[in-house]
Design a protein around this motif. Structure first.
Motif, PDB file in Angstrom:
ATOM      1  N   ALA A 157      -2.237  -9.783  -0.924  1.00 60.80           N
ATOM      2  CA  ALA A 157      -2.586 -11.204  -1.022  1.00 60.80           C
ATOM      3  C   ALA A 157      -1.362 -12.055  -1.317  1.00 60.80           C
ATOM      4  O   ALA A 157      -1.160 -13.114  -0.708  1.00 60.80           O
ATOM      5  N   SER A 203      -2.296  -3.268  -8.385  1.00 61.80           N
ATOM      6  CA  SER A 203      -3.326  -3.435  -7.358  1.00 61.80           C
ATOM      7  C   SER A 203      -2.654  -3.686  -6.017  1.00 61.80           C
ATOM      8  O   SER A 203      -1.908  -4.661  -5.874  1.00 61.80           O
ATOM      9  N   TYR A 232       0.812  -1.214   0.000  1.00 60.55           N
ATOM     10  CA  TYR A 232       0.000   0.000   0.000  1.00 60.55           C
ATOM     11  C   TYR A 232       0.851   1.271   0.000  1.00 60.55           C
ATOM     12  O   TYR A 232       0.362   2.345   0.350  1.00 60.55           O
ATOM     13  N   ASN A 282      -4.195  -4.557  -3.322  1.00 61.04           N
ATOM     14  CA  ASN A 282      -4.797  -5.761  -2.748  1.00 61.04           C
ATOM     15  C   ASN A 282      -4.115  -7.027  -3.259  1.00 61.04           C
ATOM     16  O   ASN A 282      -3.929  -7.988  -2.510  1.00 61.04           O
TER      17      ASN A 282
END
Length: 229
Positions: free
Chosen positions: A174, A168, A92, A170
């Motif tokens: 993951a 991404s 992030y 996310n």
């Protein structure tokens, strides 16, 4: 819905960008500007999502819970949690959708790779310091305290490579968390203990190899991002 003919969207965007960048720099940003010798790079650094106060507080809370769990069970949960927490922070730290300064960063003369490097090092360094402090507070052995720094590097590089390649955050989280969970469980099956992933010296070279390969992928993905924009 069509655009009105008398609206210059380019001028509107310039006005928005001017308002964002006109914010007076705080002491941290001024210090970063002096160290980095770039006001734009300093602004990009202080707007890193995973360096904002809310994210830092969340990281501290997770590591504090790890300290309590370690003290209560004797299992070094701080060493096992720290790489995953750092990987989420790295994922992030950069990219579209989660970065408030993403569009502005792409328009800067500073390369994407430099923004990526500065942000990743800052996030990694902060998480490493928080993790070390939590390890000391939990009273875990020195070997375990420092043993998770190398796998943390590999997991962070994996998360960053996935985030930049997939564009991404996310996806990066993951990949990083899944990779670390698989590593810990594999160590548990092979060696019979949860801490094998952070105590086995034989894993240092594989960790460093993964970190180097993933860093190369992240750099390649950032080059593609700049060319596409």
């Amino acid at each position: 819905m069509t655009e009105p003919d008398d609206v210059d969207l380019g001028r509107v965007w310039v006005g928005v960008a001017a308002q964002v960048w006109r914010r007076r720099p705080g002491p941290v940003e001024r210090l970063a500007g002096r160290l980095l010798r770039s006001a734009g790079l300093a602004r990009a650094l202080v707007t890193t999502p995973s360096l904002l106060l809310g994210w830092v507080i969340a990281t501290v809370v997770v590591l504090a819970a790890g300290v309590l769990a370690t003290r209560g069970t004797g299992t070094p949960y701080v060493a096992l949690c720290a790489p995953a927490v750092a990987a989420a922070g790295i994922a992030y730290a950069y990219g579209p959708g989660i970065d408030p300064a993403w569009e502005l960063s792409c328009s800067m003369a500073v390369s994407d790779r430099l923004v990526l490097l500065v942000r990743a090092l800052a996030v990694f360094g902060l998480n490493a310091l928080l993790g070390l402090g939590a390890s000391v507070a939990s009273g875990t052995a020195t070997a375990v305290t420092f043993g998770w720094l190398v796998p943390m590097t590999a997991v962070c590089a994996l998360a960053l490579a996935a985030a930049t390649l997939a564009r991404s955050a996310n996806a990066g989280v993951a990949a990083g968390v899944a990779g670390w969970v698989i590593t810990v469980l594999s160590g548990r099956v092979a060696a019979g203990r949860m801490t094998a992933a952070v105590t086995e010296a034989a894993l240092v070279v594989p960790y460093l190899t993964v970190a180097a390969c993933c860093a190369a992928v992240a750099l390649f993905a950032t080059r593609l991002t700049r060319e596409a924009s």
